[in-house]
Structure formats: C-alpha cells, structure tokens
Design a protein around this motif. Sequence first.
Motif, short mmCIF file in Angstrom:
data_model
loop_
_atom_site.label_atom_id
_atom_site.label_comp_id
_atom_site.label_asym_id
_atom_site.label_seq_id
_atom_site.Cartn_x
_atom_site.Cartn_y
_atom_site.Cartn_z
N LYS A 138 -5.16 3.01 17.32
CA LYS A 138 -3.72 3.08 17.08
C LYS A 138 -3.48 2.98 15.58
N TRP A 139 -2.81 3.98 15.01
CA TRP A 139 -2.52 4.03 13.58
C TRP A 139 -1.03 4.14 13.37
N ARG A 140 -0.62 3.95 12.13
CA ARG A 140 0.80 4.01 11.79
C ARG A 140 0.96 4.69 10.44
N HIS A 141 1.93 5.58 10.36
CA HIS A 141 2.36 6.16 9.09
C HIS A 141 3.86 5.98 9.04
N PHE A 142 4.34 5.23 8.06
CA PHE A 142 5.77 5.01 7.91
C PHE A 142 6.34 6.13 7.06
N ALA A 143 6.89 7.15 7.71
CA ALA A 143 7.39 8.33 7.01
C ALA A 143 8.58 8.01 6.11
N ASP A 144 9.32 6.94 6.42
CA ASP A 144 10.49 6.60 5.62
C ASP A 144 10.16 5.73 4.42
N ASP A 145 8.94 5.22 4.33
CA ASP A 145 8.54 4.36 3.22
C ASP A 145 7.64 5.16 2.28
N GLU A 146 8.23 5.66 1.20
CA GLU A 146 7.47 6.48 0.26
C GLU A 146 7.24 5.75 -1.07
N GLU A 147 7.19 4.42 -1.02
CA GLU A 147 7.01 3.64 -2.24
C GLU A 147 5.60 3.79 -2.80
N ASP A 148 4.58 3.79 -1.94
CA ASP A 148 3.20 3.81 -2.40
C ASP A 148 2.58 5.21 -2.41
N TYR A 149 2.91 6.01 -1.41
CA TYR A 149 2.44 7.39 -1.29
C TYR A 149 3.59 8.22 -0.73
N ASP A 150 3.60 9.53 -1.01
CA ASP A 150 4.56 10.41 -0.35
C ASP A 150 4.15 10.56 1.10
N LYS A 151 5.10 10.90 1.95
CA LYS A 151 4.81 11.02 3.38
C LYS A 151 3.90 12.22 3.65
N ILE A 152 3.04 12.04 4.66
CA ILE A 152 2.14 13.11 5.07
C ILE A 152 2.43 13.57 6.50
N ARG A 153 3.36 12.90 7.16
CA ARG A 153 3.82 13.28 8.51
C ARG A 153 5.33 13.08 8.54
N SER A 154 6.01 13.87 9.35
CA SER A 154 7.45 13.69 9.49
C SER A 154 7.77 12.66 10.57
N ILE A 155 6.81 12.35 11.42
CA ILE A 155 7.01 11.41 12.52
C ILE A 155 6.74 9.99 12.04
N ASP A 156 7.69 9.09 12.30
CA ASP A 156 7.57 7.70 11.87
C ASP A 156 7.36 6.84 13.11
N GLU A 157 6.11 6.81 13.59
CA GLU A 157 5.80 6.01 14.76
C GLU A 157 4.30 5.79 14.85
N GLU A 158 3.93 4.86 15.68
CA GLU A 158 2.51 4.63 15.95
C GLU A 158 1.94 5.86 16.65
N PHE A 159 0.69 6.18 16.36
CA PHE A 159 0.03 7.30 17.03
C PHE A 159 -1.40 6.92 17.37
N SER A 160 -1.93 7.58 18.37
CA SER A 160 -3.31 7.34 18.80
C SER A 160 -4.23 8.37 18.18
N ILE A 161 -5.48 7.99 18.06
CA ILE A 161 -6.48 8.93 17.57
C ILE A 161 -7.59 9.07 18.61
N ASP A 162 -8.23 10.24 18.61
CA ASP A 162 -9.38 10.47 19.48
C ASP A 162 -10.66 9.94 18.84
N GLU A 163 -10.71 10.01 17.52
CA GLU A 163 -11.93 9.66 16.80
C GLU A 163 -11.55 9.36 15.36
N TYR A 164 -12.30 8.47 14.74
CA TYR A 164 -12.22 8.34 13.28
C TYR A 164 -13.62 8.14 12.74
#
Length: 169
Positions: free
Chosen positions: A135-161
């Motif tokens: 389970k990962w998270r990308h906060f699309a609305d928080d661009e203080e440290d990096y610009d957003k890389i996804r438009s979706i602001d929610e937790e997401f699952s991964i198949d593999e890392y």
Amino acid sequence: MNKKNNVTEIKLPHVSAETFNILIKSSRDGFTGEVFYRLCDNIPGTVIILKVSGTDEILGGYNPLIWKCGIEGVQAETADSFIFSLKNGNMNQSILSRVKNASNAICCFSNNFSNGPYGPWFGANSLGSYGDINKWRHFADDEEDYDKIRSIDEEFSIDEYEVFQICKI
C-alpha cells in the motif's frame, strides 16, 4: 543480465560505468517496512520501482543518500533525488519530478509504530508507504517537496516493487 551470488546485475547499453544490483523484489522478500530497512539501510544510490495494481503505471524514485530507520524519524537533504511516473503505452504522459525542497527530500520514519517502521518516503508526503509496502500513497495536493506525478490523491496498491542499488564498476 547476469546472476552472481543471488544478485541480479543489469548492464545497460551506453551506461558502461554503472550496474544495478537488486536489493529487494517484494514477491521474494516481502512487503513490510522492516524488510525494506533490513535490506536497504545504509545503502546509498537506490532506485525504487513500483508496479501499480490494475493500471499501466510504473512509479518510483531515486535516493542518492542512504536509507536509515531509527527511533526517531529522519529527514535527509539532497538536491539530487527525484520521483517519476511512467505510462506504459504512452510515454508522452510520463513525468519526472525533481526534488523542490532539498531539506525534506528523503524521509525515514520511526520504527516505534505498532506495525513496525513505515516504508520509504520521498518528501514528507510526496510518495511513500506506511509499513505495509504493498500500500503506497502519493499526495497529489501536496507539492511542497516534489511536483505531483499522479492526479489521484489516495492510497493505492502495488503488484510488485523492486529496489536496485546503482553501483560504479
């Protein structure tokens, strides 16, 4: 690709001075923050690659510094880290986001949590995992440290890392 001592070594054409050694493959090693820090602590120059479940997205990031999990959360400063989003089938929509706030580029959160340490974080809220690394998270609305890389602001699952160390040869 060569196998040596249970480490996969990948040599890229035109990049003869670098090799990538695989440190973690989640389907082999597990999806916990504890596994991440046990296998990646104190190792510099890592690339994390995520395959997002149910999409054609590949996300990830590069940390030139070491990962370090301790009693307290640790923030590391670098101007050389980045996060990315690759879109299979439409590379024109791929995004590379270099760190904007170098003093908050890399975060390693405390191992004092009841479910073990959080996984790795790029920025305080840009891209990271809370302990259960599938389970990962990308906060699309928080661009203080990096610009957003996804438009979706929610937790997401991964198949593999996978985590690779970039090593000079």
